[in-house]
Design a protein around this motif. Sequence first.
Motif, mmCIF file in Angstrom:
data_model
loop_
_atom_site.group_PDB
_atom_site.id
_atom_site.type_symbol
_atom_site.label_atom_id
_atom_site.label_comp_id
_atom_site.label_asym_id
_atom_site.label_seq_id
_atom_site.Cartn_x
_atom_site.Cartn_y
_atom_site.Cartn_z
ATOM 1 N N GLU A 20 0.712 -1.055 0.113
ATOM 2 C CA GLU A 20 -0.076 -0.147 0.043
ATOM 3 C C GLU A 20 0.923 1.035 0.108
ATOM 4 O OE1 GLU A 20 -2.689 -0.252 3.345
ATOM 5 O OE2 GLU A 20 -3.768 -1.870 2.385
ATOM 6 N N GLN A 22 3.970 1.504 -1.213
ATOM 7 C CA GLN A 22 4.673 1.654 -2.309
ATOM 8 C C GLN A 22 3.806 2.373 -3.341
ATOM 9 O OE1 GLN A 22 5.955 -2.225 -4.018
ATOM 10 N NE2 GLN A 22 7.493 -1.227 -5.514
ATOM 11 N N SER A 23 2.455 1.668 -3.374
ATOM 12 C CA SER A 23 1.338 2.272 -4.379
ATOM 13 C C SER A 23 1.216 3.873 -4.171
ATOM 14 C CB SER A 23 0.057 1.377 -3.984
ATOM 15 O OG SER A 23 -0.988 1.797 -5.025
ATOM 16 N N LYS A 24 1.148 4.209 -2.947
ATOM 17 C CA LYS A 24 0.784 5.629 -2.641
ATOM 18 C C LYS A 24 2.187 6.284 -3.248
ATOM 19 C CE LYS A 24 -2.083 5.230 1.247
ATOM 20 N NZ LYS A 24 -2.401 5.360 2.641
ATOM 21 N N LYS A 26 4.232 5.526 -5.523
ATOM 22 C CA LYS A 26 4.076 5.566 -7.031
ATOM 23 C C LYS A 26 2.961 6.426 -7.574
ATOM 24 C CE LYS A 26 3.502 2.304 -10.944
ATOM 25 N NZ LYS A 26 3.058 1.013 -11.219
ATOM 26 N N SER A 27 1.862 6.802 -6.887
ATOM 27 C CA SER A 27 0.797 7.550 -7.271
ATOM 28 C C SER A 27 1.284 8.977 -7.271
ATOM 29 C CB SER A 27 -0.475 7.404 -6.428
ATOM 30 O OG SER A 27 -1.065 6.231 -6.608
ATOM 31 N N TRP A 28 2.184 9.483 -6.094
ATOM 32 C CA TRP A 28 2.501 10.699 -5.860
ATOM 33 C C TRP A 28 3.683 10.631 -7.175
ATOM 34 C CZ3 TRP A 28 7.723 12.272 -4.740
ATOM 35 C CH2 TRP A 28 7.748 13.444 -4.769
ATOM 36 N N ILE A 30 4.124 9.663 -10.036
ATOM 37 C CA ILE A 30 3.350 9.846 -11.251
ATOM 38 C C ILE A 30 2.557 11.153 -11.501
ATOM 39 C CG2 ILE A 30 1.492 8.994 -12.796
ATOM 40 C CD1 ILE A 30 2.288 6.254 -11.961
ATOM 41 N N SER A 31 1.877 11.661 -10.456
ATOM 42 C CA SER A 31 1.126 12.963 -10.276
ATOM 43 C C SER A 31 1.774 14.099 -10.109
ATOM 44 C CB SER A 31 -0.019 12.994 -9.366
ATOM 45 O OG SER A 31 0.612 13.063 -8.068
ATOM 46 N N GLU A 32 3.250 14.069 -9.433
ATOM 47 C CA GLU A 32 3.994 15.205 -9.184
ATOM 48 C C GLU A 32 5.217 15.341 -9.882
ATOM 49 O OE1 GLU A 32 2.825 17.925 -7.235
ATOM 50 O OE2 GLU A 32 0.891 16.786 -7.095
#
Length: 104
Positions: A20, A22-24, A26-28, A30-32
């Motif tokens: 979880e 690692q997923s957060k 990765k999302s950060w 990609i978005s930032e």
Amino acid sequence: GRMNLHICSLTADSHKFAQEKQSKIKSWLISEVMAVSTRKVRGISGGMTSVALEPLFWSAIEKVSSQSGQTWRQWAESRISTAPEGITNRASWLRTQVLKELMA
């Protein structure tokens, strides 16, 4: 028996937590960091052109431009218009210019 089951349960929970996290991250990223957004600015020739930058750089440009009493567009266009001859990568030029201002 019972002790091994408890340890396996903790290991599974730890693994799930790590996934979880690692997923957060990765999302950060990609978005930032990896994502780019495009904005229109007036180029050297006077026509409108697109510049694609990562959100963190747009935020930095907005910060330094507001500190100098300009809009982000005014700041970016003034930097583009004063770029040395031969500079063709506007995005890279703006990144270096905003970093220079933040480090001054």
